[in-house]
Design an enzyme around this catalytic site. Structure first.
Site, PDB file in Angstrom:
ATOM      1  N   ASP A 118       1.591 -30.520  -2.151  1.00 45.32           N
ATOM      2  CA  ASP A 118       3.030 -30.640  -1.938  1.00 45.32           C
ATOM      3  C   ASP A 118       3.415 -29.567  -0.932  1.00 45.32           C
ATOM      4  OD1 ASP A 118       5.848 -31.205  -2.401  1.00 45.32           O
ATOM      5  OD2 ASP A 118       5.854 -29.396  -3.627  1.00 45.32           O
TER       6      ASP A 118
ATOM      7  N   LYS B 286      14.653 -36.977  -0.827  1.00 49.15           N
ATOM      8  CA  LYS B 286      15.915 -36.261  -1.051  1.00 49.15           C
ATOM      9  C   LYS B 286      17.106 -37.167  -1.351  1.00 49.15           C
ATOM     10  CE  LYS B 286      13.506 -32.639  -0.652  1.00 49.15           C
ATOM     11  NZ  LYS B 286      12.915 -32.154  -1.910  1.00 49.15           N
TER      12      LYS B 286
END
Length: 271
Positions: free
Chosen positions: A13, A54
């Site tokens: 990540d 997001k």
């Protein structure tokens, strides 16, 4: 040359795992964007969906009990997809301005990545940031010593975590197969699910993680016993999501890879 029975690629990540201790940049910007709308969320509430693309993160915050009730109270109506789009535009604009400042590699990342590369492992990354945001952060991280061989964003695949498609794209680009030759390393539940949904191994990191939810200053100031309890809770959440291993810091990753290789060898021997 490595066989199919050993790990050949690590997929990290980004924020909270390799750079930006505690995922401070997105958490701070989400707080600013929602506060500007009269919506006040706790850091824990903001962090809960972290790891998602997001826009999906914003939708998740609006769907939460606190977010939805506050929104109706302030705006006099339920939120809509138009609101999601507007909030995302504000978020993207704000984050774009500051994200490079939060691209400092977490302690141990540069050395660990060098060690893994020296063992012949490919280094890839998936992220909840889009391509435009990554244009800001990649050069800064590289200046400070961290660079992945391949970085895939949700706008490239059309779907973010917890789906496996960004990880699959890393595999395609780096020509690594099967999924069992891949380890996904992250600091959120979404990271763990991404790895498991891909059929890869999933490893959760505690120190610096979004799941632990502490800034570096808070981490250093916390009483040892309290910190131990916080780590235990975070580790439990990783395991509930299906993590194969949970490690305290990224420095322990080479040993984790050795353990996974032992498990792979044992499976091969049992065939």
């Amino acid at each position: 040359m490595k066989t199919m029975d050993t790990i050949r690629m690590i997929v990290f990540d980004w924020a909270g795992t390799t750079v930006d201790y505690g995922s401070s940049a997105p958490a701070e910007v989400f707080d600013r964007v929602f506060t500007a709308e009269g919506i006040h969320l706790t850091r824990e509430e903001i962090n809960k969906p972290m790891g998602l693309e997001k826009k999906a993160h914003i939708r998740s915050l609006l769907e939460s009990p606190s977010g939805s009730s506050q929104w109706e109270k302030v705006h006099g109506a339920a939120w809509t997809e138009e609101d999601v789009e507007r909030l995302y535009e504000s978020f993207e604009k704000e984050l774009y301005q500051v994200v490079a400042e939060y691209s400092v590699p977490i302690s141990g990342v540069v050395e660990t990545v060098e060690q893994l590369r020296s063992q012949g492992l490919a280094i890839a990354s998936t992220t909840g940031y889009n391509s435009r945001m990554m244009e800001q952060v990649l050069p800064r991280a590289k200046e400070l010593g961290y660079e992945a061989d391949c970085v895939v964003t949700p706008d490239v695949t059309g779907m973010g975590r917890p789906t496996p498609f960004m990880l699959f794209e890393c595999m395609r680009r780096m020509k690594v197969y099967p999924p069992q030759a891949v380890v996904k390393v992250g600091d959120t539940v979404a990271d763990i699910l991404e790895g498991k949904n891909a059929g890869a191994w999933s490893v959760g990191i505690l120190t610096g993680s979004n799941l632990l939810g502490l800034t570096e200053e808070e981490y250093e100031a916390m009483e040892p016993e309290q910190l131990k309890q916080c780590k235990r809770k975070a580790a439990d959440r990783y395991r509930e999501a299906g993590a194969d291993l949970v490690i305290d810091s990224i420095r322990e990753l080479p040993l984790a890879v050795e353990e996974i290789n032992r498990r792979l060898a044992k499976k091969e021997a049992e065939r």
